[in-house]
Every structure is written in structure tokens, then in C-alpha cells.
Design a protein around this motif. Structure first.
Motif, PDB file in Angstrom:
ATOM      1  N   ALA A  42       0.765  -1.064  -0.027  1.00 28.24           N
ATOM      2  CA  ALA A  42      -0.063  -0.080  -0.173  1.00 28.24           C
ATOM      3  C   ALA A  42       0.941   1.397  -0.046  1.00 28.24           C
ATOM      4  O   ALA A  42       0.700   2.304  -0.684  1.00 28.24           O
ATOM      5  CB  ALA A  42      -1.027   0.130   1.092  1.00 28.24           C
ATOM      6  N   VAL A  43       2.025   1.096   0.706  1.00 27.65           N
ATOM      7  CA  VAL A  43       2.774   2.555   0.834  1.00 27.65           C
ATOM      8  C   VAL A  43       3.561   2.699  -0.527  1.00 27.65           C
ATOM      9  O   VAL A  43       3.799   3.739  -0.989  1.00 27.65           O
ATOM     10  CB  VAL A  43       3.806   2.239   2.093  1.00 27.65           C
ATOM     11  CG1 VAL A  43       4.734   3.376   2.072  1.00 27.65           C
ATOM     12  CG2 VAL A  43       3.062   2.158   3.501  1.00 27.65           C
ATOM     13  N   LEU A  44       3.970   1.457  -0.978  1.00 33.15           N
ATOM     14  CA  LEU A  44       4.610   1.509  -2.282  1.00 33.15           C
ATOM     15  C   LEU A  44       3.844   2.256  -3.362  1.00 33.15           C
ATOM     16  O   LEU A  44       4.123   3.057  -4.159  1.00 33.15           O
ATOM     17  CB  LEU A  44       5.015   0.002  -2.837  1.00 33.15           C
ATOM     18  CG  LEU A  44       5.594  -0.114  -3.923  1.00 33.15           C
ATOM     19  CD1 LEU A  44       7.011   0.772  -4.273  1.00 33.15           C
ATOM     20  CD2 LEU A  44       5.775  -1.593  -4.413  1.00 33.15           C
ATOM     21  N   ALA A  45       2.449   1.725  -3.467  1.00 33.31           N
ATOM     22  CA  ALA A  45       1.450   2.314  -4.357  1.00 33.31           C
ATOM     23  C   ALA A  45       1.601   3.711  -3.920  1.00 33.31           C
ATOM     24  O   ALA A  45       1.497   4.615  -5.131  1.00 33.31           O
ATOM     25  CB  ALA A  45       0.147   1.357  -4.028  1.00 33.31           C
ATOM     26  N   ALA A  46       1.330   4.328  -2.896  1.00 35.19           N
ATOM     27  CA  ALA A  46       1.185   5.521  -2.462  1.00 35.19           C
ATOM     28  C   ALA A  46       2.530   6.470  -2.942  1.00 35.19           C
ATOM     29  O   ALA A  46       2.441   7.633  -3.655  1.00 35.19           O
ATOM     30  CB  ALA A  46       1.060   5.669  -1.124  1.00 35.19           C
ATOM     31  N   PHE A  47       3.734   5.813  -2.887  1.00 28.43           N
ATOM     32  CA  PHE A  47       4.664   6.469  -3.365  1.00 28.43           C
ATOM     33  C   PHE A  47       4.932   6.486  -4.884  1.00 28.43           C
ATOM     34  O   PHE A  47       5.186   7.466  -5.469  1.00 28.43           O
ATOM     35  CB  PHE A  47       6.244   5.571  -2.540  1.00 28.43           C
ATOM     36  CG  PHE A  47       6.759   6.257  -1.419  1.00 28.43           C
ATOM     37  CD1 PHE A  47       7.479   7.327  -1.372  1.00 28.43           C
ATOM     38  CD2 PHE A  47       6.377   5.528  -0.280  1.00 28.43           C
ATOM     39  CE1 PHE A  47       7.570   7.967  -0.162  1.00 28.43           C
ATOM     40  CE2 PHE A  47       6.664   5.926   0.880  1.00 28.43           C
ATOM     41  CZ  PHE A  47       7.479   7.272   1.031  1.00 28.43           C
ATOM     42  N   LEU A  48       4.456   5.315  -5.495  1.00 29.23           N
ATOM     43  CA  LEU A  48       4.634   5.619  -6.942  1.00 29.23           C
ATOM     44  C   LEU A  48       3.703   6.619  -7.294  1.00 29.23           C
ATOM     45  O   LEU A  48       3.801   7.375  -8.389  1.00 29.23           O
ATOM     46  CB  LEU A  48       3.990   3.944  -7.360  1.00 29.23           C
ATOM     47  CG  LEU A  48       4.891   2.815  -7.327  1.00 29.23           C
ATOM     48  CD1 LEU A  48       4.401   1.652  -7.999  1.00 29.23           C
ATOM     49  CD2 LEU A  48       6.377   3.240  -8.120  1.00 29.23           C
ATOM     50  N   ALA A  49       2.402   6.778  -6.763  1.00 30.67           N
ATOM     51  CA  ALA A  49       1.435   7.739  -6.837  1.00 30.67           C
ATOM     52  C   ALA A  49       2.401   9.219  -6.910  1.00 30.67           C
ATOM     53  O   ALA A  49       1.719   9.996  -7.942  1.00 30.67           O
ATOM     54  CB  ALA A  49       0.275   7.686  -6.266  1.00 30.67           C
ATOM     55  N   VAL A  50       2.992   9.299  -6.038  1.00 30.30           N
ATOM     56  CA  VAL A  50       3.648  10.660  -5.720  1.00 30.30           C
ATOM     57  C   VAL A  50       4.463  10.800  -6.980  1.00 30.30           C
ATOM     58  O   VAL A  50       4.491  11.917  -7.419  1.00 30.30           O
ATOM     59  CB  VAL A  50       4.711  10.619  -4.524  1.00 30.30           C
ATOM     60  CG1 VAL A  50       5.652  11.679  -4.588  1.00 30.30           C
ATOM     61  CG2 VAL A  50       3.831  10.691  -3.230  1.00 30.30           C
ATOM     62  N   SER A  51       5.259   9.964  -7.603  1.00 30.16           N
ATOM     63  CA  SER A  51       6.002   9.876  -8.730  1.00 30.16           C
ATOM     64  C   SER A  51       5.232  10.197  -9.872  1.00 30.16           C
ATOM     65  O   SER A  51       5.504  11.300 -10.755  1.00 30.16           O
ATOM     66  CB  SER A  51       6.805   8.608  -9.160  1.00 30.16           C
ATOM     67  OG  SER A  51       7.769   8.623  -8.021  1.00 30.16           O
TER      68      SER A  51
END
Lengths: 293, 351
Positions: A42-51
Motif C-alpha cells: 500500500a505504501v509502495l503504491a502511494a509512493f508510486l502515485a507521488v512519482s
């Protein structure tokens, strides 16, 4: 009034927690697989969304269109080529692989994005709210999250009970070897389940990122909340997971209110205590079909 | 159990079969280990600049932690991800005994272990209702709850940095402190290994492995499953709590976040066991050597240390589920600390 407000906010938070828990519940229900990297995904997805959001300069809602399918593909491939090789009566290999993955994701995010907290700015919807009778303000954004969670869970339940593929999922869950005799490739069913699990947890991660700031090491806490929702609701039942998420959400907001009023306990701690009480007095969960974890 | 012990002859006239645990390499292994322990014990006298002693303290307490986790996960089927709660309990118990109550810091180490053992009993009441992956997360939740309680406690002040002060360490010189801490770490490693070997060679060990392989099968043979699991659970908690106290002695300041850290006291321990070989007594020893080597290479890249160790462990769990020890076994079936009995005699397969 503040207590009624805490309960209403908790109900809405419960939607997000249920969305977090969906993938965990589904993967365990169909293939007895516990993914310890669930929260980190979930956190990885959020970081990807930041990028994605930063790279394209769009509202984070649009990044859902990129991140969710990408995570689903990763889930499919991981299950197909790695997790499937750990499946079996012994739970140890799958736990070790997913725990290793969890630690690798956390530290890779730490290297890639630094330890700073990040946030996803979804614009004015984050603060817009509607007033309920009685003076309780409900944010549009929590309302939207809860609605999405409900739609996803109801949709998944319908998918499992009404479609051909859902039937294959249930057949594989009940008896993989007989399902194989009927021409179902259980390894591909497992991969599809994991794709769905990754997609839902990616969605949850994006909503989490719009709701609050997050850092690379926030995954385990999310895993624990998701797990608590699954166990409170009853293992193997998606309706139970929705209910468990709501119970946990209310526990957390009420716990926070207790902290504010009496400077005692805190949201997550109160949630943990409610979870332990549920485990002690109703180990099969609220809607569990008599099956223990 | 009616099997004959090592070296006893069979009944007169019968074919000369015997049951034995020891092998040539296990005798060599025992002698070599004894020698190594002696060398390590005398280290403070010949390693005068402490260039070995300082890193060895860490390596040795990690070996103690790894043996305990291996006992739970590898031999008893209890895959806990909550052992950091006993490390933290030991750390804070030592702070309380030595710092707040002024007791002798060295004698407080086993007392801290007892506190961890006492904590493990109520945790078992909840965690034993879960199994497999859910037991893993359940123990993790318990550890989180304990960490939050310690953080919020006004007596334990887990949110603040706390340390052992000069007063609480009494009149001990800096050198004595360092040496005793080192010997305690050595005792954790040697004692931890010995506990696992002794437990596994006992009736309890046989029961444990049968519980791990099939709880229902074990129960049908009259094994009290809960009692067997509870026994090793408490023993592991005690030893892990002692380790928590020694960890504080070796780096005398802490916070609840670091004393209850899942990455330091659980992830690294799990990686050590998995890389070395889960379910064998030699595995953790090999794993801790790999950990030491990688730790030295990546000492200034904390995140990479976790990525490399975690990555190796995850890949090994798929391609070599018995770790380095399993790979060595495939090449040659060596048993340095054997816990299994073998049949020796004409035509018997000695492996």
C-alpha cells in the motif's frame, strides 16, 4: 456530541480499513496465503502515485489509473513466479518470502525517496465537508473512500458468487485438486487472486496517501490494521472484513477521543485492545463460518 | 522410549545393530566447539584493543536470539514475528531493576529474562488461538501493543531516551563493564545453542517436532500439544529477555522504538536463521557469520544492509528452504550438533 462525531468518523475510517483488509482476506480465503508485505505494498503504491502525480502534474486521482493496474500486474507475476513456489501445507516459506519482501520494500523506499514524509494533494475535496443533522461535519473525501470501499467489497462478493471466474476461485479454495480435474489451472487462479489483492491494496494506499502523510516504514502498521479487521470480522468472509474494518475504525476514533479527553490510551492502542478482546471472546470472528485462523 | 542409547550393544546373539546420534564429525564438532568457546572466553585477555570484542558482542547476542527464534519457528512450528516484545521487555526490566531500584546490573540480567517469561504467558493466551501466518501477525500485534504501553507509561517513559547511568553500574570500571557484557553475550550464544540441543534431544523435542509436522497426529499419540508449545514459548521468551538486557548493557541508551524494533530484533534475526538454515542447530551459526560479513561490508549503508540480507533470505526461502546448512547437507550429510538418531549396522543406511 463529540462521541457521536467520533463514531461517525470511525464508520468512515472503517471503509478505508476494510479496503486495506480486502486483499489479505481474499488471499487467505482462497489460498490460505498470508502476505506480510501487504501493508508495504500500500505504501509502495502511494509512493508510486507521488512519482506519477509529480511527473505528469495531474491530480492524484488520475494516478489511480496507472498505479492500480501496474500493481495488479506485479501481483500477478509475483504470485505466478515466486509465491506459488512457496505454497503448501507448511506456512513457513510463504511467511519468510513475504516478510523478506516487506523489509526490502521498506528499505528500497527509504533509499529511493528518503525518510521524509510525503503526501498526495487531492485538491479542495480533501477539506470539503457536508453538515449532518446534529451538527456533525462529514468530509466528502472520507465519504468517497467509504463508498469506494463498499463498492469494491460488494463488487468482489458479486464477482465471486455470480461469475464463472469467481466460481473457479471458490472451487479452487474448496479443493484445489478436484478443481484441477475440472480443468482449472490453480496456479493461474492464485495469480489472479493476488492481482485483485494488489489492486485493492494499491487503491487503499492511494487513499491513505491523500488522507494523511506517510513514510517508507508505515507499512507494518497498515498490515496490522488490515489483519485486525480480517480477524475481528471473521476469517474467509468478505462481509466480515467490511464489518471488522468498521468495528476497528470506530475503536480507533473513539480511542483517539479518549486520548483527547482523558489523556489515556491512543487510537491504535485502543484498536489493538479491542482486537485482543475480540480474539479472546470470539475467536471465529463476528461473521466467521466457525473457522479459526 | 525403549531405543538403546549410544554405544550399548544389542541383545547377545542379535545382529550388531545399534542406534546412535553421534558421528565422526559430530565428535569433531563438539571438540572444535569446545575449543572455540575457550578461545572466545579468553578473548578479553589477548584482544587488548577490542577490535574483535566490540563486533563480537553484537554477533554473539544475535546468535542467541537466532537460536531461540529457530527453536520456535524451525522446530516447534511457531512462526513468531513478535520476539522483539521480549527483547524490549528485557531492556526495560533491566532499566527498572538497575536504574530505578539500584540492583546489581549483572544479577538483573536473568531477572529481566524472568520478566519477559512472565509477559509471554498472557501473550500465549491470545496468540495460541491463531496458527501459521496469523500467529505471525498476531504476535506482531502483541509486540506493538506492548511497545505502545511502554511508550505511554509514566514509569517506564518509553518515549524518552533512557540510559544506564554510572551510578546504576556501581563501582565497575569501564573495562570490567565491557568484559562482563562480552561474557554475557558469549553465554547467550553458547547457552542458547545448548538449550536448543538439550530441548531437542529430550522427550519434549520429539513431541515438538511431531506437533510441528501435524498437531492432530501428535494429539492422537497422547501429546499435550498446548503444554509442549507453551514450554518452549516461555523458555524462548526468557532467553530473549536476557538478550534484551545484554543489548542494553552493550549500548547503554535506548528508547521504546529501538528496544521494540521489529527490524533490528526480528527481521535481522529471521534473516540470519533463514540464510543459515531454519530447522537445524548449525544453521544459525552459519547465518550469523554471513550477517557479520555483510554487516562489515555495508556498515555505513543501513538500508542496503536490510535490502541485501532480506533479498538473500527471500530468495533462499524459495530456492534453498533449508539455507546454507541445507546446501552443505546436499553435498555431504554432516551433523555437527546431531539431534536425530541413526541406525548403524550391516546394510543400514547411515544417513
Amino acid at each position: 456530541m463529540i462521541w457521536a462525531n467520533a463514531v461517525v468518523q470511525g464508520l468512515l475510517l472503517g471503509g478505508l480499513l476494510a479496503l486495506f483488509a480486502t486483499g489479505l482476506s481474499l488471499a487467505f480465503g482462497v489460498m490460505r496465503f498470508v502476505n506480510l508485505a501487504h501493508g508495504d505494498l500500500a505504501v509502495l503504491a502511494a509512493f508510486l502515485a507521488v512519482s506519477v502525480t509529480g511527473g505528469l502534474g495531474v491530480n492524484p486521482f488520475w494516478s489511480l489509473l496507472v498505479v492500480v493496474p501496474a500493481m495488479a500486474a506485479v501481483g500477478y507475476l509475483l504470485q505466478r513466479y515466486a509465491f506459488n513456489r512457496t505454497m503448501g501445507p507448511d506456512p513457513l516459506p510463504s511467511i519468510l518470502v513475504t516478510f523478506g519482501l516487506s523489509v526490502v520494500i521498506q528499505n528500497a523506499l527509504l533509499e529511493g525517496y528518503s525518510a521524509d514524509s510525503q503526501g498526495l494533494d487531492a485538491g479542495p475535496i480533501e477539506t470539503a465537508s457536508v453538515e449532518l443533522p446534529g451538527g456533525i461535519a462529514v468530509g466528502w473525501f472520507p465519504l468517497l473512500m467509504a463508498a469506494v470501499a463498499a463498492v469494491v467489497l460488494v463488487g468482489l462478493q458479486l464477482f465471486l458468487s455470480r461469475t464463472r471466474m469467481g466460481r473457479a476461485f471458490r472451487a479452487t479454495s474448496d479443493d484445489p485438486s478436484t478443481a484441477r480435474l475440472m480443468g482449472i489451472d490453480d496456479r493461474r487462479v492464485y495469480a489472479a487472486v493476488m492481482a485483485v489483492a494488489f489492486a485493492t491494496v494499491a487503491m487503499a494506499g492511494l487513499f491513505l496517501g491523500m488522507r494523511q502523510t506517510f513514510g517508507p516504514s508505515d507499512g507494518p502498521a497498515q498490515l496490522i490494521f488490515a489483519f485486525e479487521a480480517v480477524v475481528i470480522g471473521g476469517i474467509g468472509s468478505l462481509w466480515g472484513t467490511l464489518l471488522g474494518g468498521v468495528v476497528l475504525g470506530v475503536s480507533q476514533t473513539v480511542g483517539n477521543q479518549i486520548d483527547v479527553e482523558f489523556n489515556f490510551l491512543s487510537g491504535p492502542l485502543f484498536g489493538h485492545l479491542i482486537f485482543l478482546a475480540a480474539l479472546a471472546f470470539r475467536p471465529t470472528g463476528l461473521l466467521g463460518a466457525g473457522r479459526r485462523a | 522410549m525403549s531405543v538403546r542409547r549410544t554405544g550399548q550393544p544389542a541383545a547377545p546373539g542379535a545382529t550388531a545393530y545399534r542406534i546412535s546420534r553421534s558421528t565422526a564429525e559430530s565428535k569433531a564438532g563438539l571438540a572444535g566447539s569446545a575449543l572455540l568457546v575457550i578461545v572466545l572466553f579468553t578473548l578479553p585477555w589477548w584482544d587488548s584493543d577490542g577490535s574483535l570484542q566490540t563486533p563480537l558482542v553484537v554477533v554473539l547476542y544475535y546468535l542467541g536470539l537466532a537460536q531461540m527464534w529457530n527453536l520456535l519457528a524451525g522446530f516447534a512450528g511457531m512462526i513468531s514475528i513478535g520476539q522483539q516484545m521480549f527483547v524490549g521487555a528485557g531492556t526495560y526490566a533491566l532499566l527498572q531493576f538497575a536504574e530505578a531500584w539500584g540492583l546489581d546490573p549483572w544479577l538483573s540480567v536473568p531477572a529481566a529474562g524472568l520478566v519477559a517469561a512472565a509477559l509471554s504467558a498472557p501473550v500465549a493466551l491470545f496468540a495460541f488461538r491463531l496458527s501459521g501466518g496469523y500467529f505471525a501477525i498476531g504476535t506482531w500485534v502483541a509486540a506493538e501493543a506492548v511497545r505502545l504501553l511502554v511508550t505511554e507509561s509514566n514509569d517506564l517513559r518509553g518515549g524518552d531516551v533512557r540510559s544506564l547511568t554510572r551510578e546504576s553500574l556501581g563501582d565497575y570500571s569501564l573495562e570490567t563493564r565491557a568484559n562482563v557484557t562480552y561474557w554475557l553475550a558469549l553465554a547467550l550464544a553458547v547457552g542458547g545453542t545448548a538449550i536448543v540441543v538439550v530441548v531437542l534431544r529430550s522427550r519434549v523435542g520429539l513431541a515438538l517436532r511431531s506437533v510441528r509436522d501435524s498437531e492432530d497426529g501428535a494429539r492422537s499419540l497422547g501429546i499435550d500439544v498446548i503444554r509442549t508449545k507453551a514450554l518452549v514459548w516461555v523458555v524462548a521468551a526468557f532467553w530473549t529477555g536476557c538478550a534484551g538486557a545484554v543489548i542494553l548493557l552493550s549500548a547503554p541508551s535506548t528508547t521504546a522504538a529501538s528496544a521494540f524494533s521489529v527490524s533490528r530484533w526480528m527481521a535481522l534475526v529471521i534473516f540470519i536463521v533463514v540464510i543459515g538454515g531454519v530447522g537445524s542447530t548449525t544453521g544459525p551459526v552459519l547465518g550469523v557469520l554471513v550477517f557479520w560479513f555483510i554487516d562489515e561490508q555495508l556498515s555505513d549503508a543501513e538500508a542496503w544492509r536490510f535490502i541485501v540480507l532480506g533479498g538473500i533470505a527471500a530468495v533462499m526461502a524459495i530456492v534453498a528452504p533449508r539455507g546454507l546448512y541445507g546446501l552443505i547437507q546436499r553435498w555431504r550429510p554432516l551433523q555437527f550438533f546431531p539431534v536425530r538418531r541413526r541406525l548403524i549396522g550391516p546394510g543400514a543406511d547411515s544417513s
